[in-house]
Structures are given as structure tokens and as C-alpha cells.
Motif scaffolding. Structure first.
Motif, PDB file in Angstrom:
ATOM      1  N   VAL A 201       0.839  -1.198   0.000  1.00 16.71           N
ATOM      2  CA  VAL A 201       0.000   0.000   0.000  1.00 16.71           C
ATOM      3  C   VAL A 201       0.877   1.252   0.000  1.00 16.71           C
ATOM      4  O   VAL A 201       1.740   1.411   0.864  1.00 16.71           O
ATOM      5  N   LEU A 202       0.640   2.146  -0.967  1.00 18.24           N
ATOM      6  CA  LEU A 202       1.405   3.382  -1.106  1.00 18.24           C
ATOM      7  C   LEU A 202       0.864   4.485  -0.202  1.00 18.24           C
ATOM      8  O   LEU A 202       1.611   5.196   0.454  1.00 18.24           O
ATOM      9  N   ASN A 203      -0.455   4.639  -0.189  1.00 19.36           N
ATOM     10  CA  ASN A 203      -1.097   5.667   0.627  1.00 19.36           C
ATOM     11  C   ASN A 203      -2.569   5.291   0.834  1.00 19.36           C
ATOM     12  O   ASN A 203      -3.012   4.235   0.376  1.00 19.36           O
ATOM     13  N   VAL A 204      -3.325   6.136   1.517  1.00 23.28           N
ATOM     14  CA  VAL A 204      -4.720   5.829   1.838  1.00 23.28           C
ATOM     15  C   VAL A 204      -5.562   5.711   0.567  1.00 23.28           C
ATOM     16  O   VAL A 204      -6.388   4.807   0.442  1.00 23.28           O
ATOM     17  N   ARG A 205      -5.355   6.610  -0.389  1.00 21.39           N
ATOM     18  CA  ARG A 205      -6.095   6.533  -1.660  1.00 21.39           C
ATOM     19  C   ARG A 205      -5.828   5.207  -2.366  1.00 21.39           C
ATOM     20  O   ARG A 205      -6.738   4.592  -2.907  1.00 21.39           O
ATOM     21  N   HIS A 206      -4.576   4.812  -2.364  1.00 25.07           N
ATOM     22  CA  HIS A 206      -4.200   3.560  -3.009  1.00 25.07           C
ATOM     23  C   HIS A 206      -4.870   2.373  -2.314  1.00 25.07           C
ATOM     24  O   HIS A 206      -5.342   1.440  -2.968  1.00 25.07           O
ATOM     25  N   ALA A 207      -4.944   2.396  -0.985  1.00 21.70           N
ATOM     26  CA  ALA A 207      -5.615   1.330  -0.233  1.00 21.70           C
ATOM     27  C   ALA A 207      -7.090   1.249  -0.627  1.00 21.70           C
ATOM     28  O   ALA A 207      -7.625   0.155  -0.856  1.00 21.70           O
ATOM     29  N   LEU A 208      -7.751   2.400  -0.736  1.00 22.34           N
ATOM     30  CA  LEU A 208      -9.156   2.424  -1.141  1.00 22.34           C
ATOM     31  C   LEU A 208      -9.321   1.890  -2.556  1.00 22.34           C
ATOM     32  O   LEU A 208     -10.225   1.109  -2.845  1.00 22.34           O
ATOM     33  N   GLU A 209      -8.435   2.303  -3.442  1.00 22.12           N
ATOM     34  CA  GLU A 209      -8.478   1.820  -4.824  1.00 22.12           C
ATOM     35  C   GLU A 209      -8.351   0.299  -4.862  1.00 22.12           C
ATOM     36  O   GLU A 209      -9.088  -0.371  -5.589  1.00 22.12           O
ATOM     37  N   LEU A 210      -7.431  -0.238  -4.089  1.00 23.86           N
ATOM     38  CA  LEU A 210      -7.239  -1.688  -4.073  1.00 23.86           C
ATOM     39  C   LEU A 210      -8.484  -2.416  -3.577  1.00 23.86           C
ATOM     40  O   LEU A 210      -8.841  -3.481  -4.088  1.00 23.86           O
ATOM     41  N   ILE A 211      -9.174  -1.837  -2.606  1.00 31.26           N
ATOM     42  CA  ILE A 211     -10.418  -2.450  -2.125  1.00 31.26           C
ATOM     43  C   ILE A 211     -11.491  -2.378  -3.198  1.00 31.26           C
ATOM     44  O   ILE A 211     -12.188  -3.348  -3.473  1.00 31.26           O
ATOM     45  N   LEU A 212     -11.637  -1.212  -3.840  1.00 24.76           N
ATOM     46  CA  LEU A 212     -12.670  -1.063  -4.871  1.00 24.76           C
ATOM     47  C   LEU A 212     -12.403  -1.944  -6.082  1.00 24.76           C
ATOM     48  O   LEU A 212     -13.335  -2.347  -6.775  1.00 24.76           O
ATOM     49  N   LYS A 213     -11.145  -2.230  -6.340  1.00 22.22           N
ATOM     50  CA  LYS A 213     -10.791  -3.039  -7.507  1.00 22.22           C
ATOM     51  C   LYS A 213     -10.613  -4.519  -7.186  1.00 22.22           C
ATOM     52  O   LYS A 213     -10.117  -5.268  -8.019  1.00 22.22           O
ATOM     53  N   THR A 214     -11.017  -4.926  -5.994  1.00 23.66           N
ATOM     54  CA  THR A 214     -10.916  -6.338  -5.650  1.00 23.66           C
ATOM     55  C   THR A 214     -11.740  -7.152  -6.629  1.00 23.66           C
ATOM     56  O   THR A 214     -12.932  -6.909  -6.793  1.00 23.66           O
ATOM     57  N   GLU A 215     -11.095  -8.092  -7.295  1.00 23.64           N
ATOM     58  CA  GLU A 215     -11.787  -8.877  -8.309  1.00 23.64           C
ATOM     59  C   GLU A 215     -12.310 -10.194  -7.762  1.00 23.64           C
ATOM     60  O   GLU A 215     -13.275 -10.737  -8.275  1.00 23.64           O
ATOM     61  N   GLY A 216     -11.704 -10.726  -6.736  1.00 21.03           N
ATOM     62  CA  GLY A 216     -12.145 -11.990  -6.176  1.00 21.03           C
ATOM     63  C   GLY A 216     -13.301 -11.803  -5.215  1.00 21.03           C
ATOM     64  O   GLY A 216     -13.820 -10.706  -5.016  1.00 21.03           O
ATOM     65  N   LYS A 217     -13.691 -12.883  -4.600  1.00 24.36           N
ATOM     66  CA  LYS A 217     -14.800 -12.883  -3.649  1.00 24.36           C
ATOM     67  C   LYS A 217     -14.413 -12.208  -2.338  1.00 24.36           C
ATOM     68  O   LYS A 217     -15.249 -11.640  -1.654  1.00 24.36           O
ATOM     69  N   TYR A 218     -13.127 -12.266  -1.978  1.00 25.94           N
ATOM     70  CA  TYR A 218     -12.642 -11.753  -0.701  1.00 25.94           C
ATOM     71  C   TYR A 218     -11.588 -10.668  -0.902  1.00 25.94           C
ATOM     72  O   TYR A 218     -10.896 -10.656  -1.899  1.00 25.94           O
ATOM     73  N   PHE A 219     -11.480  -9.760   0.079  1.00 23.42           N
ATOM     74  CA  PHE A 219     -10.329  -8.858   0.111  1.00 23.42           C
ATOM     75  C   PHE A 219      -9.523  -9.212   1.355  1.00 23.42           C
ATOM     76  O   PHE A 219     -10.051  -9.708   2.346  1.00 23.42           O
TER      77      PHE A 219
ATOM     78  N   ILE B 173     -12.070 -10.762   4.456  1.00 21.78           N
ATOM     79  CA  ILE B 173     -13.514 -10.588   4.547  1.00 21.78           C
ATOM     80  C   ILE B 173     -14.117 -10.685   3.148  1.00 21.78           C
ATOM     81  O   ILE B 173     -13.553 -10.165   2.184  1.00 21.78           O
ATOM     82  N   GLU B 174     -15.285 -11.298   3.076  1.00 28.74           N
ATOM     83  CA  GLU B 174     -15.987 -11.385   1.797  1.00 28.74           C
ATOM     84  C   GLU B 174     -16.442  -9.989   1.382  1.00 28.74           C
ATOM     85  O   GLU B 174     -17.095  -9.283   2.155  1.00 28.74           O
ATOM     86  N   GLN B 175     -16.100  -9.599   0.156  1.00 33.10           N
ATOM     87  CA  GLN B 175     -16.353  -8.242  -0.322  1.00 33.10           C
ATOM     88  C   GLN B 175     -17.846  -7.896  -0.327  1.00 33.10           C
ATOM     89  O   GLN B 175     -18.242  -6.820   0.085  1.00 33.10           O
ATOM     90  N   LYS B 176     -18.683  -8.800  -0.791  1.00 32.05           N
ATOM     91  CA  LYS B 176     -20.123  -8.530  -0.860  1.00 32.05           C
ATOM     92  C   LYS B 176     -20.696  -8.273   0.530  1.00 32.05           C
ATOM     93  O   LYS B 176     -21.468  -7.333   0.732  1.00 32.05           O
ATOM     94  N   ILE B 177     -20.295  -9.081   1.504  1.00 32.98           N
ATOM     95  CA  ILE B 177     -20.768  -8.901   2.879  1.00 32.98           C
ATOM     96  C   ILE B 177     -20.204  -7.608   3.470  1.00 32.98           C
ATOM     97  O   ILE B 177     -20.882  -6.901   4.209  1.00 32.98           O
ATOM     98  N   ALA B 178     -18.958  -7.284   3.119  1.00 33.58           N
ATOM     99  CA  ALA B 178     -18.337  -6.049   3.616  1.00 33.58           C
ATOM    100  C   ALA B 178     -19.133  -4.825   3.165  1.00 33.58           C
ATOM    101  O   ALA B 178     -19.452  -3.950   3.967  1.00 33.58           O
ATOM    102  N   PHE B 179     -19.472  -4.766   1.866  1.00 36.88           N
ATOM    103  CA  PHE B 179     -20.258  -3.627   1.379  1.00 36.88           C
ATOM    104  C   PHE B 179     -21.650  -3.606   1.980  1.00 36.88           C
ATOM    105  O   PHE B 179     -22.177  -2.541   2.301  1.00 36.88           O
ATOM    106  N   ALA B 180     -22.244  -4.778   2.154  1.00 34.57           N
ATOM    107  CA  ALA B 180     -23.577  -4.842   2.747  1.00 34.57           C
ATOM    108  C   ALA B 180     -23.566  -4.343   4.194  1.00 34.57           C
ATOM    109  O   ALA B 180     -24.559  -3.795   4.667  1.00 34.57           O
ATOM    110  N   SER B 181     -22.454  -4.515   4.893  1.00 35.94           N
ATOM    111  CA  SER B 181     -22.365  -4.097   6.299  1.00 35.94           C
ATOM    112  C   SER B 181     -22.100  -2.610   6.473  1.00 35.94           C
ATOM    113  O   SER B 181     -22.343  -2.060   7.543  1.00 35.94           O
ATOM    114  N   ASN B 182     -21.615  -1.940   5.441  1.00 35.21           N
ATOM    115  CA  ASN B 182     -21.182  -0.548   5.593  1.00 35.21           C
ATOM    116  C   ASN B 182     -22.296   0.393   6.043  1.00 35.21           C
ATOM    117  O   ASN B 182     -22.079   1.248   6.888  1.00 35.21           O
TER     118      ASN B 182
END
Length: 194
Positions: free
Chosen positions: A93-111, A123-132
């Protein structure tokens, strides 16, 4: 790496699945460890906060400040007050923006986030977004992203994503009076790294 004086700037942060991610700074250390922060701060964080050398101009030390309680992160508990983020989905991870980008671009089921002391959180990405949305309401948060990250998302034309037009599970990122609900046709400024 660490930033000494940020008293005139709002913090850059985002919350995903209850994980609060931000950059390391002296004001954060002082707020976290109190007036005697220099004595009580772990030596690794102290060294990184004091270090001024950066290999890249936008390099930051990224930390997780806390885990907001929710069933999505029930099995995880931070070992330290601030956890140093090492990699996200196997990428440094380079910086906070980069960390967010990596989460948004997660292609698999989990990040997956790897920390220096805590180890890994997966954590499963779909469940993570549902919990936000539930996390945002439960903890009475104004926004899951800091203003600068939201502005960056608009510049990168992620407005549809923020409004939930393309993915309904991103709807929770909106706030009342949200400027992202309106079509933004301003001239493009400098490129926003994300």
C-alpha cells in the motif's frame, strides 16, 4: 513518511467492513496515546512518524485506527491501538487513496489486508459492502470516506459507483445533501491518483 504537522488539514480516511483506515501523523499519535505519546507509542510507529525520507512523493504510512464492531468483523480484534497496514490483496500500500483503490478493484470474492502485528484480515467483499450502511448508522458517522477521497472519486468518474447506479451495494456512501447526487460537469482538475 509520517506527517508531523497536519493541524490545518482534515484527516484522510475511509471505513470498509468496520476497518477504519487512515495515514499516520503526529496529531494521530498524540490523540491516540495522549500527552505522553512519545513514551507510550510503539517504537515502529514512532520511528515511521519521525522519518522524513520518502521514496515517492505521495508515499504515506497507512494504519488502521480501530475496528468498529459489526458481525462482518466479529472474529477480528486489533492487538495494538494502531495497526500498520502492509499489503492489501497482496499489493504493498502506497497511501490511503491507493488502499481504497485496491479495495474497490478487488476482483475476487474476498479482500485481504495484512498488518504488521495483527496478521491478516480476510472478509468477503459482498458482505463487507452490505455491512457498511449498518456500521455507518450504528456508529453515527457522517461519511464512510473523507471529503478528499470523495472528491477524488468524482474526478475519476466513480460518481455512478458512489450513487449506487451501477452497483446498488455502494449506495451507503451517499450522505444527505451529497454533491455526488447531482451531475458534476466541472472542468477536470489535475489527475487524482487512485
Amino acid at each position: 513518511r509520517g506527517r508531523k504537522h497536519l493541524h490545518d488539514q482534515k484527516p484522510t480516511y475511509f471505513v470498509h467492513a468496520g476497518l477504519v483506515i487512515t495515514r499516520l501523523s503526529w496529531p494521530l499519535l498524540k490523540a491516540t496515546y495522549g500527552s505522553s505519546w512519545w513514551q507510550s507509542t510503539p517504537s515502529t510507529l514512532k520511528r515511521l512518524a519521525y522519518k522524513t525520507f520518502r521514496q515517492k512523493s505521495d508515499e504515506e504510512v497507512v494504519v488502521m485506527t480501530q475496528i468498529l464492531d459489526n458481525t462482518v468483523n466479529l472474529n477480528y480484534k486489533a492487538k495494538q491501538t494502531l495497526e500498520l497496514v502492509q499489503t492489501l490483496n497482496g499489493v504493498e500500500v502506497l497511501n490511503v487513496r491507493h488502499a481504497l483503490e485496491l479495495i474497490l478493484k478487488t476482483e475476487g470474492k474476498y479482500f485481504r489486508i495484512d498488518f504488521e502485528q495483527l496478521g491478516s484480515i480476510v472478509i468477503e467483499q459482498k458482505i463487507a459492502f452490505a455491512s457498511n450502511l449498518a456500521i455507518k448508522e450504528q456508529h453515527r458517522m457522517y461519511s464512510l470516506w473523507s471529503d478528499d477521497l470523495r472528491d477524488c472519486a468524482t474526478k475519476l468518474e466513480l460518481g455512478k459507483l458512489l450513487r449506487g447506479v451501477s452497483l446498488s451495494n455502494f449506495e451507503q456512501l451517499s450522505v444527505p445533501g451529497d454533491p455526488y447526487r447531482k451531475r458534476n460537469r466541472r472542468k477536470r482538475g489535475p489527475k487524482c491518483m487512485m
